[in-house]
Design an enzyme around this catalytic site. Structure first.
Site, PDB file in Angstrom:
ATOM      1  CE  LYS A  92      -1.921   3.018   1.915  1.00 51.35           C
ATOM      2  NZ  LYS A  92      -1.809   4.453   1.540  1.00 51.35           N
ATOM      3  CD  GLU A 149      10.145  12.354  11.936  1.00 50.92           C
ATOM      4  OE1 GLU A 149       9.017  11.864  12.055  1.00 50.92           O
ATOM      5  OE2 GLU A 149      11.119  11.734  11.465  1.00 50.92           O
ATOM      6  CB  CYS A 193      13.003   8.261   8.573  1.00 50.34           C
ATOM      7  SG  CYS A 193      13.981   7.327   7.404  1.00 50.34           S
ATOM      8  CD  GLU A 195      12.511   4.278   9.294  1.00 52.51           C
ATOM      9  OE1 GLU A 195      12.323   5.174  10.156  1.00 52.51           O
ATOM     10  OE2 GLU A 195      12.661   4.497   8.101  1.00 52.51           O
TER      11      GLU A 195
HETATM   12  P1  NAI Z   1       1.535   8.456   7.936  1.00 53.06           P
HETATM   13  O1  NAI Z   1       2.348   7.687   8.885  1.00 53.06           O
HETATM   14  O2  NAI Z   1       0.106   8.688   8.299  1.00 53.06           O
HETATM   15  O3  NAI Z   1       1.562   7.753   6.479  1.00 53.06           O
HETATM   16  C1  NAI Z   1       2.475   6.770   6.077  1.00 53.06           C
HETATM   17  C2  NAI Z   1       1.750   5.649   5.355  1.00 53.06           C
HETATM   18  O4  NAI Z   1       0.802   5.056   6.241  1.00 53.06           O
HETATM   19  C3  NAI Z   1       0.945   6.064   4.121  1.00 53.06           C
HETATM   20  O5  NAI Z   1       0.974   5.043   3.148  1.00 53.06           O
HETATM   21  C4  NAI Z   1      -0.458   6.182   4.672  1.00 53.06           C
HETATM   22  O6  NAI Z   1      -1.451   6.010   3.683  1.00 53.06           O
HETATM   23  C5  NAI Z   1      -0.486   5.035   5.646  1.00 53.06           C
HETATM   24  N1  NAI Z   1      -1.491   5.171   6.710  1.00 53.06           N
HETATM   25  C6  NAI Z   1      -1.996   6.300   7.249  1.00 53.06           C
HETATM   26  N2  NAI Z   1      -2.910   6.007   8.188  1.00 53.06           N
HETATM   27  C7  NAI Z   1      -2.994   4.669   8.248  1.00 53.06           C
HETATM   28  C8  NAI Z   1      -3.752   3.761   9.041  1.00 53.06           C
HETATM   29  N3  NAI Z   1      -4.635   4.175   9.948  1.00 53.06           N
HETATM   30  N4  NAI Z   1      -3.558   2.442   8.850  1.00 53.06           N
HETATM   31  C9  NAI Z   1      -2.670   1.990   7.949  1.00 53.06           C
HETATM   32  N5  NAI Z   1      -1.929   2.803   7.164  1.00 53.06           N
HETATM   33  C10 NAI Z   1      -2.092   4.126   7.314  1.00 53.06           C
HETATM   34  O7  NAI Z   1       2.314   9.819   7.710  1.00 53.06           O
HETATM   35  P2  NAI Z   1       1.802  11.228   7.115  1.00 53.06           P
HETATM   36  O8  NAI Z   1       0.501  11.590   7.740  1.00 53.06           O
HETATM   37  O9  NAI Z   1       1.838  11.164   5.650  1.00 53.06           O
HETATM   38  O10 NAI Z   1       2.945  12.231   7.625  1.00 53.06           O
HETATM   39  C11 NAI Z   1       2.864  12.833   8.915  1.00 53.06           C
HETATM   40  C12 NAI Z   1       4.199  12.829   9.620  1.00 53.06           C
HETATM   41  O11 NAI Z   1       4.683  11.510   9.731  1.00 53.06           O
HETATM   42  C13 NAI Z   1       5.321  13.582   8.942  1.00 53.06           C
HETATM   43  O12 NAI Z   1       5.292  14.942   9.255  1.00 53.06           O
HETATM   44  C14 NAI Z   1       6.539  12.908   9.526  1.00 53.06           C
HETATM   45  O13 NAI Z   1       6.879  13.473  10.774  1.00 53.06           O
HETATM   46  C15 NAI Z   1       6.099  11.485   9.733  1.00 53.06           C
HETATM   47  N6  NAI Z   1       6.568  10.609   8.642  1.00 53.06           N
HETATM   48  C16 NAI Z   1       7.698   9.869   8.863  1.00 53.06           C
HETATM   49  C17 NAI Z   1       8.217   9.089   7.852  1.00 53.06           C
HETATM   50  C18 NAI Z   1       9.453   8.291   8.044  1.00 53.06           C
HETATM   51  O14 NAI Z   1      10.177   8.034   7.108  1.00 53.06           O
HETATM   52  N7  NAI Z   1       9.728   7.813   9.232  1.00 53.06           N
HETATM   53  C19 NAI Z   1       7.599   9.033   6.519  1.00 53.06           C
HETATM   54  C20 NAI Z   1       6.386   9.820   6.407  1.00 53.06           C
HETATM   55  C21 NAI Z   1       5.923  10.575   7.443  1.00 53.06           C
END
Ligand code: NAI
Ligand code: MG
Length: 500
Positions: free
Chosen positions: A195, A402, A304, A270
Protein backbone atom coordinates in the site's frame (compact mmCIF):
# COMPACT_ATOMS: atom_id res chain seq x y z
CA UNK A 1 -14.03 31.89 -29.02
CA UNK A 2 -10.38 32.91 -29.08
CA UNK A 3 -7.88 30.09 -28.76
CA UNK A 4 -5.76 30.00 -25.59
CA UNK A 5 -2.47 31.85 -26.09
CA UNK A 6 -0.46 29.13 -24.36
CA UNK A 7 -0.95 25.75 -22.76
CA UNK A 8 -2.12 26.15 -19.15
CA UNK A 9 0.33 24.89 -16.52
CA UNK A 10 -2.06 22.09 -15.42
CA UNK A 11 -2.19 20.68 -18.94
CA UNK A 12 1.60 20.95 -19.22
CA UNK A 13 2.30 18.98 -16.05
CA UNK A 14 -0.28 16.31 -16.83
CA UNK A 15 1.23 15.92 -20.31
CA UNK A 16 4.71 15.69 -18.81
CA UNK A 17 3.61 12.90 -16.49
CA UNK A 18 1.68 11.05 -19.20
CA UNK A 19 4.69 11.23 -21.49
CA UNK A 20 6.84 9.18 -19.11
CA UNK A 21 4.19 6.63 -18.06
CA UNK A 22 3.87 3.30 -19.85
CA UNK A 23 1.03 2.01 -17.64
CA UNK A 24 -2.27 3.36 -16.33
CA UNK A 25 -1.77 4.77 -12.80
CA UNK A 26 -5.52 4.63 -12.14
CA UNK A 27 -5.36 0.83 -11.97
CA UNK A 28 -4.18 -1.43 -9.19
CA UNK A 29 -2.35 -4.74 -9.58
CA UNK A 30 -3.96 -7.85 -8.12
CA UNK A 31 -3.07 -11.39 -9.14
CA UNK A 32 -1.20 -10.17 -12.21
CA UNK A 33 -4.21 -8.20 -13.46
CA UNK A 34 -4.35 -4.42 -13.75
CA UNK A 35 -7.85 -3.33 -12.82
CA UNK A 36 -9.75 -0.36 -11.41
CA UNK A 37 -10.45 -0.67 -7.69
CA UNK A 38 -13.73 -2.31 -6.69
CA UNK A 39 -15.47 0.97 -5.80
CA UNK A 40 -14.31 2.71 -9.00
CA UNK A 41 -13.32 5.76 -6.91
CA UNK A 42 -10.14 7.71 -7.63
CA UNK A 43 -7.74 10.11 -5.92
CA UNK A 44 -5.84 12.98 -7.55
CA UNK A 45 -2.14 12.81 -8.41
CA UNK A 46 -0.71 16.19 -7.45
CA UNK A 47 2.51 17.85 -8.53
CA UNK A 48 3.82 19.47 -5.31
CA UNK A 49 5.95 21.95 -7.29
CA UNK A 50 2.85 23.51 -8.84
CA UNK A 51 -0.15 22.28 -6.86
CA UNK A 52 -1.59 21.03 -10.17
CA UNK A 53 -3.48 17.77 -10.57
CA UNK A 54 -1.71 15.62 -13.18
CA UNK A 55 -3.81 12.47 -13.17
CA UNK A 56 -5.56 9.93 -10.98
CA UNK A 57 -4.86 6.83 -8.93
CA UNK A 58 -7.41 4.32 -7.71
CA UNK A 59 -8.87 4.78 -4.23
CA UNK A 60 -8.71 1.13 -3.22
CA UNK A 61 -10.33 -0.09 -0.01
CA UNK A 62 -11.01 -3.18 2.06
CA UNK A 63 -12.56 -5.10 -0.86
CA UNK A 64 -9.38 -4.68 -2.92
CA UNK A 65 -7.17 -5.56 0.03
CA UNK A 66 -9.18 -8.79 0.50
CA UNK A 67 -8.63 -9.68 -3.14
CA UNK A 68 -4.93 -8.79 -2.97
CA UNK A 69 -4.36 -10.91 0.14
CA UNK A 70 -6.18 -13.84 -1.46
CA UNK A 71 -3.97 -13.52 -4.53
CA UNK A 72 -0.82 -13.30 -2.43
CA UNK A 73 -1.84 -16.35 -0.37
CA UNK A 74 -2.59 -18.33 -3.51
CA UNK A 75 0.76 -17.42 -5.05
CA UNK A 76 2.60 -18.26 -1.83
CA UNK A 77 0.99 -21.66 -1.54
CA UNK A 78 1.34 -22.22 -5.27
CA UNK A 79 4.12 -21.39 -7.72
CA UNK A 80 6.16 -18.92 -5.65
CA UNK A 81 6.43 -21.34 -2.73
CA UNK A 82 7.99 -23.88 -5.10
CA UNK A 83 10.31 -21.43 -6.89
CA UNK A 84 13.94 -22.17 -5.98
CA UNK A 85 15.78 -19.38 -4.18
CA UNK A 86 18.23 -18.97 -7.07
CA UNK A 87 15.34 -18.41 -9.47
CA UNK A 88 13.81 -15.83 -7.13
CA UNK A 89 17.18 -14.11 -7.20
CA UNK A 90 17.29 -14.18 -11.02
CA UNK A 91 13.91 -12.46 -11.26
CA UNK A 92 15.01 -9.78 -8.78
CA UNK A 93 18.19 -9.27 -10.80
CA UNK A 94 16.13 -8.84 -13.95
CA UNK A 95 13.99 -6.27 -12.11
CA UNK A 96 17.17 -4.49 -11.07
CA UNK A 97 18.35 -4.29 -14.69
CA UNK A 98 15.00 -2.97 -15.89
CA UNK A 99 14.94 -0.37 -13.10
CA UNK A 100 18.40 0.78 -14.16
CA UNK A 101 17.31 1.01 -17.79
CA UNK A 102 14.24 3.05 -16.81
CA UNK A 103 15.99 5.06 -14.08
CA UNK A 104 15.46 8.37 -15.83
CA UNK A 105 11.74 7.79 -16.39
CA UNK A 106 11.34 6.66 -12.78
CA UNK A 107 13.23 9.74 -11.59
CA UNK A 108 10.96 11.98 -13.66
CA UNK A 109 7.85 10.30 -12.23
CA UNK A 110 9.16 10.91 -8.72
CA UNK A 111 10.20 14.50 -9.42
CA UNK A 112 6.72 15.28 -10.75
CA UNK A 113 4.70 13.31 -8.20
CA UNK A 114 6.77 13.73 -5.03
CA UNK A 115 8.62 16.98 -5.76
CA UNK A 116 12.09 15.52 -5.40
CA UNK A 117 14.83 17.41 -7.23
CA UNK A 118 15.78 15.29 -10.24
CA UNK A 119 19.29 14.44 -9.03
CA UNK A 120 17.78 13.07 -5.80
CA UNK A 121 15.00 11.11 -7.50
CA UNK A 122 17.57 9.61 -9.88
CA UNK A 123 19.55 8.58 -6.83
CA UNK A 124 16.39 6.93 -5.43
CA UNK A 125 15.86 4.97 -8.66
CA UNK A 126 19.48 3.77 -8.56
CA UNK A 127 19.14 2.84 -4.90
CA UNK A 128 16.07 0.77 -5.78
CA UNK A 129 18.11 -1.03 -8.44
CA UNK A 130 20.84 -1.63 -5.89
CA UNK A 131 18.37 -3.08 -3.33
CA UNK A 132 17.07 -5.45 -5.98
CA UNK A 133 20.63 -6.41 -6.91
CA UNK A 134 21.73 -6.94 -3.30
CA UNK A 135 18.75 -9.14 -2.42
CA UNK A 136 18.94 -10.95 -5.77
CA UNK A 137 22.42 -12.06 -4.80
CA UNK A 138 21.41 -12.89 -1.23
CA UNK A 139 18.31 -14.97 -2.04
CA UNK A 140 20.13 -18.33 -2.29
CA UNK A 141 22.58 -17.61 0.52
CA UNK A 142 20.07 -17.60 3.33
CA UNK A 143 20.62 -20.74 5.37
CA UNK A 144 19.66 -22.47 8.55
CA UNK A 145 22.09 -24.09 10.99
CA UNK A 146 22.81 -27.48 12.51
CA UNK A 147 22.87 -27.54 16.29
CA UNK A 148 25.08 -29.88 18.37
CA UNK A 149 22.71 -31.71 20.73
CA UNK A 150 22.55 -34.96 22.69
CA UNK A 151 23.95 -38.22 21.35
CA UNK A 152 21.48 -39.85 18.97
CA UNK A 153 19.88 -36.61 17.79
CA UNK A 154 20.34 -34.44 14.73
CA UNK A 155 18.97 -30.95 15.06
CA UNK A 156 18.79 -28.32 12.36
CA UNK A 157 16.92 -25.12 11.66
CA UNK A 158 14.99 -24.21 8.54
CA UNK A 159 14.74 -20.54 7.70
CA UNK A 160 11.29 -20.15 6.18
CA UNK A 161 9.39 -17.16 4.76
CA UNK A 162 6.50 -15.87 6.86
CA UNK A 163 4.04 -16.06 3.95
CA UNK A 164 2.04 -12.97 2.96
CA UNK A 165 3.84 -9.74 3.85
CA UNK A 166 1.97 -6.42 4.05
CA UNK A 167 4.14 -3.39 3.28
CA UNK A 168 2.89 0.16 3.92
CA UNK A 169 5.05 2.84 2.37
CA UNK A 170 5.31 6.59 3.10
CA UNK A 171 5.69 9.37 0.58
CA UNK A 172 9.19 10.59 1.34
CA UNK A 173 11.33 7.89 -0.35
CA UNK A 174 8.79 5.72 -2.16
CA UNK A 175 11.26 3.85 -4.39
CA UNK A 176 13.92 3.27 -1.75
CA UNK A 177 11.46 2.11 0.90
CA UNK A 178 9.67 -0.09 -1.63
CA UNK A 179 13.07 -1.53 -2.56
CA UNK A 180 14.23 -2.32 0.95
CA UNK A 181 10.88 -3.91 1.82
CA UNK A 182 9.78 -5.76 -1.30
CA UNK A 183 13.19 -6.93 -2.52
CA UNK A 184 14.03 -8.47 0.86
CA UNK A 185 10.56 -9.96 1.33
CA UNK A 186 10.58 -11.60 -2.11
CA UNK A 187 14.18 -12.80 -1.85
CA UNK A 188 13.24 -14.57 1.37
CA UNK A 189 10.30 -16.24 -0.40
CA UNK A 190 7.33 -14.22 0.82
CA UNK A 191 4.59 -12.74 -1.35
CA UNK A 192 3.58 -9.09 -0.88
CA UNK A 193 0.68 -6.72 -0.73
CA UNK A 194 1.93 -3.14 -0.96
CA UNK A 195 0.00 0.00 0.00
CA UNK A 196 1.92 3.06 -1.20
CA UNK A 197 1.23 6.53 0.21
CA UNK A 198 -1.73 8.31 -1.33
CA UNK A 199 0.37 11.31 -2.38
CA UNK A 200 3.22 9.30 -3.91
CA UNK A 201 1.92 6.10 -5.50
CA UNK A 202 2.91 6.36 -9.15
CA UNK A 203 6.49 5.08 -8.90
CA UNK A 204 5.30 2.02 -6.94
CA UNK A 205 2.89 1.19 -9.76
CA UNK A 206 5.77 1.64 -12.21
CA UNK A 207 7.91 -0.82 -10.28
CA UNK A 208 5.03 -3.31 -10.17
CA UNK A 209 4.78 -3.06 -13.97
CA UNK A 210 8.54 -3.66 -14.19
CA UNK A 211 8.23 -6.70 -11.92
CA UNK A 212 5.71 -8.21 -14.33
CA UNK A 213 8.06 -7.61 -17.25
CA UNK A 214 10.86 -9.24 -15.29
CA UNK A 215 8.78 -12.42 -15.01
CA UNK A 216 7.51 -12.20 -11.44
CA UNK A 217 4.56 -14.62 -11.33
CA UNK A 218 1.01 -13.34 -10.84
CA UNK A 219 0.00 -12.65 -7.25
CA UNK A 220 3.55 -12.46 -5.86
CA UNK A 221 3.52 -8.65 -5.77
CA UNK A 222 0.15 -6.91 -5.47
CA UNK A 223 -0.28 -3.15 -5.20
CA UNK A 224 -3.38 -1.44 -3.86
CA UNK A 225 -3.34 2.37 -3.89
CA UNK A 226 -5.65 4.32 -1.62
CA UNK A 227 -5.99 6.26 1.62
CA UNK A 228 -4.28 5.27 4.85
CA UNK A 229 -7.53 5.13 6.79
CA UNK A 230 -9.12 2.89 4.13
CA UNK A 231 -6.73 0.65 2.19
CA UNK A 232 -3.91 1.08 4.75
CA UNK A 233 -6.06 0.26 7.77
CA UNK A 234 -7.69 -2.68 5.95
CA UNK A 235 -4.26 -4.11 5.13
CA UNK A 236 -2.83 -3.73 8.62
CA UNK A 237 -5.95 -5.26 10.23
CA UNK A 238 -6.27 -8.16 7.81
CA UNK A 239 -6.24 -11.58 9.51
CA UNK A 240 -4.77 -13.13 6.34
CA UNK A 241 -1.41 -11.37 6.78
CA UNK A 242 1.69 -13.11 8.15
CA UNK A 243 4.01 -10.11 8.52
CA UNK A 244 3.60 -6.35 8.45
CA UNK A 245 6.17 -3.63 7.69
CA UNK A 246 5.46 0.04 8.10
CA UNK A 247 7.46 3.23 7.65
CA UNK A 248 5.84 6.52 8.62
CA UNK A 249 4.64 8.54 11.59
CA UNK A 250 4.66 7.42 15.22
CA UNK A 251 0.88 7.89 15.52
CA UNK A 252 0.14 5.64 12.55
CA UNK A 253 2.84 3.18 13.66
CA UNK A 254 1.08 2.80 17.00
CA UNK A 255 -2.18 1.94 15.19
CA UNK A 256 -0.36 -0.52 12.95
CA UNK A 257 1.29 -2.27 15.88
CA UNK A 258 -2.05 -2.51 17.70
CA UNK A 259 -3.65 -4.02 14.57
CA UNK A 260 -0.77 -6.49 14.17
CA UNK A 261 -1.10 -7.32 17.85
CA UNK A 262 -4.73 -8.30 17.45
CA UNK A 263 -3.73 -10.76 14.71
CA UNK A 264 -0.50 -11.70 16.52
CA UNK A 265 1.71 -11.10 13.49
CA UNK A 266 5.27 -9.78 13.64
CA UNK A 267 5.68 -6.15 12.69
CA UNK A 268 8.62 -3.99 11.66
CA UNK A 269 8.21 -0.29 12.38
CA UNK A 270 10.43 2.51 11.11
CA UNK A 271 9.07 5.74 12.55
CA UNK A 272 11.60 8.49 11.99
CA UNK A 273 13.62 10.41 14.50
CA UNK A 274 15.40 13.51 15.70
CA UNK A 275 18.88 12.42 14.77
CA UNK A 276 21.98 14.36 15.88
CA UNK A 277 25.30 15.31 14.41
CA UNK A 278 27.72 15.60 17.34
CA UNK A 279 30.62 17.87 16.47
CA UNK A 280 33.62 17.81 18.81
CA UNK A 281 36.28 20.54 18.96
CA UNK A 282 38.95 18.20 17.59
CA UNK A 283 37.13 17.22 14.39
CA UNK A 284 38.14 17.99 10.82
CA UNK A 285 35.56 20.72 10.34
CA UNK A 286 36.19 21.31 6.63
CA UNK A 287 35.43 17.66 6.08
CA UNK A 288 32.28 17.78 8.21
CA UNK A 289 30.71 21.04 6.99
CA UNK A 290 28.92 19.94 3.79
CA UNK A 291 27.45 16.90 5.58
CA UNK A 292 26.24 18.92 8.57
CA UNK A 293 23.87 20.78 6.27
CA UNK A 294 23.31 18.20 3.51
CA UNK A 295 22.23 15.39 5.86
CA UNK A 296 19.19 17.44 6.83
CA UNK A 297 18.43 19.42 3.68
CA UNK A 298 18.32 16.33 1.46
CA UNK A 299 14.71 15.84 0.31
CA UNK A 300 13.91 19.19 2.00
CA UNK A 301 14.25 17.59 5.43
CA UNK A 302 11.57 14.96 4.75
CA UNK A 303 13.85 12.10 5.72
CA UNK A 304 13.39 9.73 8.63
CA UNK A 305 17.12 9.86 9.33
CA UNK A 306 17.49 13.62 8.73
CA UNK A 307 20.22 15.04 10.98
CA UNK A 308 17.89 17.72 12.26
CA UNK A 309 19.94 18.50 15.39
CA UNK A 310 23.52 19.74 15.23
CA UNK A 311 25.24 19.51 18.61
CA UNK A 312 28.50 21.49 18.65
CA UNK A 313 31.16 21.68 21.35
CA UNK A 314 31.73 25.22 22.64
CA UNK A 315 35.17 25.70 21.10
CA UNK A 316 33.82 25.34 17.55
CA UNK A 317 30.28 26.54 18.10
CA UNK A 318 30.57 30.09 16.70
CA UNK A 319 32.52 28.95 13.67
CA UNK A 320 30.05 26.19 12.85
CA UNK A 321 27.16 28.57 13.31
CA UNK A 322 28.62 31.17 10.95
CA UNK A 323 29.63 28.66 8.32
CA UNK A 324 26.26 26.91 8.40
CA UNK A 325 24.44 30.25 8.26
CA UNK A 326 26.43 31.17 5.14
CA UNK A 327 25.50 27.89 3.53
CA UNK A 328 21.83 28.33 4.42
CA UNK A 329 21.70 31.75 2.78
CA UNK A 330 22.71 30.06 -0.48
CA UNK A 331 20.10 27.28 -0.37
CA UNK A 332 17.39 27.71 -2.99
CA UNK A 333 14.04 25.93 -3.11
CA UNK A 334 12.42 25.54 -6.51
CA UNK A 335 10.58 23.21 -8.89
CA UNK A 336 11.84 19.64 -8.65
CA UNK A 337 12.36 19.14 -12.35
CA UNK A 338 14.82 22.05 -12.38
CA UNK A 339 16.99 20.29 -9.79
CA UNK A 340 17.32 22.90 -7.04
CA UNK A 341 18.88 22.30 -3.61
CA UNK A 342 15.40 21.82 -2.20
CA UNK A 343 12.19 20.82 -3.91
CA UNK A 344 8.76 21.54 -2.44
CA UNK A 345 7.32 19.60 0.49
CA UNK A 346 4.94 16.81 -0.43
CA UNK A 347 1.66 18.59 0.32
CA UNK A 348 -0.05 21.73 1.52
CA UNK A 349 -0.69 19.85 4.78
CA UNK A 350 3.00 19.09 5.30
CA UNK A 351 3.89 22.70 4.50
CA UNK A 352 1.40 23.90 7.11
CA UNK A 353 2.78 21.45 9.72
CA UNK A 354 6.35 22.60 9.11
CA UNK A 355 5.27 26.24 8.94
CA UNK A 356 3.95 26.05 12.49
CA UNK A 357 7.35 24.92 13.76
CA UNK A 358 9.05 27.76 11.91
CA UNK A 359 6.62 30.25 13.47
CA UNK A 360 7.26 28.87 16.95
CA UNK A 361 10.99 29.02 16.28
CA UNK A 362 10.87 32.60 15.07
CA UNK A 363 8.84 33.62 18.13
CA UNK A 364 10.92 31.75 20.72
CA UNK A 365 14.43 31.10 19.32
CA UNK A 366 17.32 32.76 17.51
CA UNK A 367 16.93 32.59 13.75
CA UNK A 368 20.49 32.08 12.46
CA UNK A 369 19.74 32.11 8.73
CA UNK A 370 17.21 31.34 6.03
CA UNK A 371 17.49 30.27 2.43
CA UNK A 372 15.29 31.46 -0.39
CA UNK A 373 12.55 30.33 -2.73
CA UNK A 374 13.07 30.90 -6.43
CA UNK A 375 11.05 34.07 -7.16
CA UNK A 376 9.26 32.59 -10.18
CA UNK A 377 8.30 29.36 -8.37
CA UNK A 378 4.55 28.73 -8.39
CA UNK A 379 2.77 30.20 -5.37
CA UNK A 380 0.74 26.97 -5.33
CA UNK A 381 3.90 24.86 -4.93
CA UNK A 382 4.58 23.72 -1.35
CA UNK A 383 7.94 25.45 -0.97
CA UNK A 384 9.52 26.17 2.40
CA UNK A 385 12.74 28.09 3.00
CA UNK A 386 15.67 26.25 4.57
CA UNK A 387 15.67 27.56 8.14
CA UNK A 388 18.40 27.38 10.79
CA UNK A 389 17.87 28.19 14.48
CA UNK A 390 20.76 28.57 16.92
CA UNK A 391 21.39 28.30 20.70
CA UNK A 392 18.31 26.08 20.88
CA UNK A 393 17.60 24.66 24.37
CA UNK A 394 17.70 20.85 24.11
CA UNK A 395 14.23 20.56 25.62
CA UNK A 396 12.59 23.02 23.21
CA UNK A 397 9.98 21.38 20.99
CA UNK A 398 12.05 22.24 17.89
CA UNK A 399 14.87 20.18 19.43
CA UNK A 400 12.56 17.34 20.49
CA UNK A 401 9.92 16.77 17.81
CA UNK A 402 10.33 15.45 14.29
CA UNK A 403 9.59 18.41 11.99
CA UNK A 404 10.02 16.66 8.64
CA UNK A 405 10.91 19.82 6.78
CA UNK A 406 14.03 21.91 6.02
CA UNK A 407 14.57 23.07 9.59
CA UNK A 408 17.72 22.45 11.63
CA UNK A 409 18.59 23.40 15.19
CA UNK A 410 22.05 24.19 16.56
CA UNK A 411 22.72 23.22 20.18
CA UNK A 412 25.96 23.98 22.04
CA UNK A 413 27.47 21.43 24.44
CA UNK A 414 30.38 21.36 26.91
CA UNK A 415 31.86 17.85 26.99
CA UNK A 416 31.30 14.23 26.10
CA UNK A 417 28.84 13.57 28.94
CA UNK A 418 26.84 16.66 28.01
CA UNK A 419 26.78 15.62 24.33
CA UNK A 420 25.52 12.15 25.21
CA UNK A 421 22.84 13.46 27.54
CA UNK A 422 21.51 15.82 24.85
CA UNK A 423 21.86 13.30 22.02
CA UNK A 424 20.00 10.59 23.94
CA UNK A 425 17.48 13.05 25.36
CA UNK A 426 14.57 12.57 22.95
CA UNK A 427 11.95 9.85 22.59
CA UNK A 428 13.62 8.82 19.33
CA UNK A 429 16.79 6.90 18.47
CA UNK A 430 17.39 6.27 14.79
CA UNK A 431 20.89 7.35 13.78
CA UNK A 432 23.70 9.59 14.99
CA UNK A 433 26.83 11.12 13.48
CA UNK A 434 29.94 11.76 15.60
CA UNK A 435 32.69 14.03 14.32
CA UNK A 436 35.97 13.63 16.21
CA UNK A 437 39.55 12.50 15.59
CA UNK A 438 39.81 10.88 19.03
CA UNK A 439 39.56 7.10 18.55
CA UNK A 440 38.70 6.33 22.16
CA UNK A 441 35.91 8.87 22.11
CA UNK A 442 34.58 7.40 18.87
CA UNK A 443 34.30 3.99 20.53
CA UNK A 444 32.75 5.35 23.73
CA UNK A 445 30.16 7.37 21.83
CA UNK A 446 29.31 4.46 19.52
CA UNK A 447 28.60 2.29 22.56
CA UNK A 448 26.58 4.82 24.51
CA UNK A 449 24.39 6.42 21.85
CA UNK A 450 20.86 5.06 21.98
CA UNK A 451 20.33 4.58 18.26
CA UNK A 452 20.25 1.92 15.55
CA UNK A 453 23.14 3.30 13.49
CA UNK A 454 26.21 5.34 14.46
CA UNK A 455 28.34 7.10 11.85
CA UNK A 456 31.87 8.13 12.81
CA UNK A 457 33.15 11.04 10.70
CA UNK A 458 30.40 10.56 8.13
CA UNK A 459 26.63 10.41 8.09
CA UNK A 460 24.27 8.09 6.27
CA UNK A 461 26.97 6.60 4.03
CA UNK A 462 24.90 7.33 0.94
CA UNK A 463 22.02 5.17 2.09
CA UNK A 464 24.07 1.98 2.50
CA UNK A 465 21.86 -0.82 1.20
CA UNK A 466 24.14 -3.32 3.01
CA UNK A 467 23.88 -1.60 6.39
CA UNK A 468 21.24 -2.82 8.85
CA UNK A 469 18.93 0.07 9.68
CA UNK A 470 16.21 0.73 12.22
CA UNK A 471 15.50 2.45 15.48
CA UNK A 472 15.15 2.22 19.21
CA UNK A 473 12.48 3.93 21.33
CA UNK A 474 9.81 5.65 19.29
CA UNK A 475 11.94 5.37 16.16
CA UNK A 476 10.56 1.84 15.96
CA UNK A 477 11.87 -1.70 16.04
CA UNK A 478 13.04 -4.40 13.69
CA UNK A 479 15.85 -3.96 11.19
CA UNK A 480 15.70 -3.37 7.47
CA UNK A 481 18.50 -3.33 4.88
CA UNK A 482 21.46 -5.68 4.70
CA UNK A 483 21.14 -9.34 5.67
CA UNK A 484 19.21 -8.41 8.80
CA UNK A 485 16.15 -7.63 6.67
CA UNK A 486 16.16 -11.22 5.40
CA UNK A 487 16.15 -12.50 8.95
CA UNK A 488 13.17 -10.22 9.63
CA UNK A 489 11.28 -11.63 6.65
CA UNK A 490 11.89 -15.24 7.72
CA UNK A 491 11.20 -17.38 10.74
CA UNK A 492 13.10 -20.31 12.15
CA UNK A 493 11.73 -23.80 12.36
CA UNK A 494 13.76 -26.19 14.52
CA UNK A 495 13.75 -29.83 13.43
CA UNK A 496 14.87 -32.37 16.04
CA UNK A 497 15.42 -35.93 14.84
CA UNK A 498 16.02 -38.81 17.27
CA UNK A 499 17.78 -41.64 15.48
CA UNK A 500 19.69 -43.43 18.19
P1 NAI B 1 1.54 8.46 7.94
O1 NAI B 1 2.35 7.69 8.88
O2 NAI B 1 0.11 8.69 8.30
O3 NAI B 1 1.56 7.75 6.48
C1 NAI B 1 2.47 6.77 6.08
C2 NAI B 1 1.75 5.65 5.35
O4 NAI B 1 0.80 5.06 6.24
C3 NAI B 1 0.94 6.06 4.12
O5 NAI B 1 0.97 5.04 3.15
C4 NAI B 1 -0.46 6.18 4.67
O6 NAI B 1 -1.45 6.01 3.68
C5 NAI B 1 -0.49 5.04 5.65
N1 NAI B 1 -1.49 5.17 6.71
C6 NAI B 1 -2.00 6.30 7.25
N2 NAI B 1 -2.91 6.01 8.19
C7 NAI B 1 -2.99 4.67 8.25
C8 NAI B 1 -3.75 3.76 9.04
N3 NAI B 1 -4.64 4.17 9.95
N4 NAI B 1 -3.56 2.44 8.85
C9 NAI B 1 -2.67 1.99 7.95
N5 NAI B 1 -1.93 2.80 7.16
C10 NAI B 1 -2.09 4.13 7.31
O7 NAI B 1 2.31 9.82 7.71
P2 NAI B 1 1.80 11.23 7.12
O8 NAI B 1 0.50 11.59 7.74
O9 NAI B 1 1.84 11.16 5.65
O10 NAI B 1 2.94 12.23 7.63
C11 NAI B 1 2.86 12.83 8.92
C12 NAI B 1 4.20 12.83 9.62
O11 NAI B 1 4.68 11.51 9.73
C13 NAI B 1 5.32 13.58 8.94
O12 NAI B 1 5.29 14.94 9.25
C14 NAI B 1 6.54 12.91 9.53
O13 NAI B 1 6.88 13.47 10.77
C15 NAI B 1 6.10 11.49 9.73
N6 NAI B 1 6.57 10.61 8.64
C16 NAI B 1 7.70 9.87 8.86
C17 NAI B 1 8.22 9.09 7.85
C18 NAI B 1 9.45 8.29 8.04
O14 NAI B 1 10.18 8.03 7.11
N7 NAI B 1 9.73 7.81 9.23
C19 NAI B 1 7.60 9.03 6.52
C20 NAI B 1 6.39 9.82 6.41
C21 NAI B 1 5.92 10.57 7.44
MG1 MG C 1 1.98 13.72 -5.81
Amino acid sequence: MASAPHTPASARTSTELQSVLWFDPAKILIDGQWRPCASGHVLPVENPSTGQVMGQIARGDAADIDAAIDAARHAFEGPWGRTPAAERGRILMEMSKLVQQRAEALAMIEALDVGKPLHQSLNDARALARYLEFYAGAADKLMGTTIPYQHGFTVYTLREPHGVAGIIIPWNYPMQILGRGVAAALAAGNTCVVKPAEDASVSTLAVAAIAQEAGLPAGVLNVVTGLGAEAGAALSEHPGLDHLSFTGSVATGQRIQAAAGRNVVPVTLELGGKSPHIVFDDCDLDDAMPTLVGACMQNAGQTCSAASRVLVQRGLYDEVKHRMADMYRGLVAGPAIDGHDLGPLISARQKALVGRYIEWGKAELNLAAEGSIRPDASPDGHFVRATLFSEVPPDHRLAQEEIFGPVQVLIPFEDEADALRIANGTVYGLIAGVWTRDGGRQMRMARQLNVGQVYLNNYGAGGGVELPFGGVGQSGHGREKGFEALYGFTRIKTVTARHG
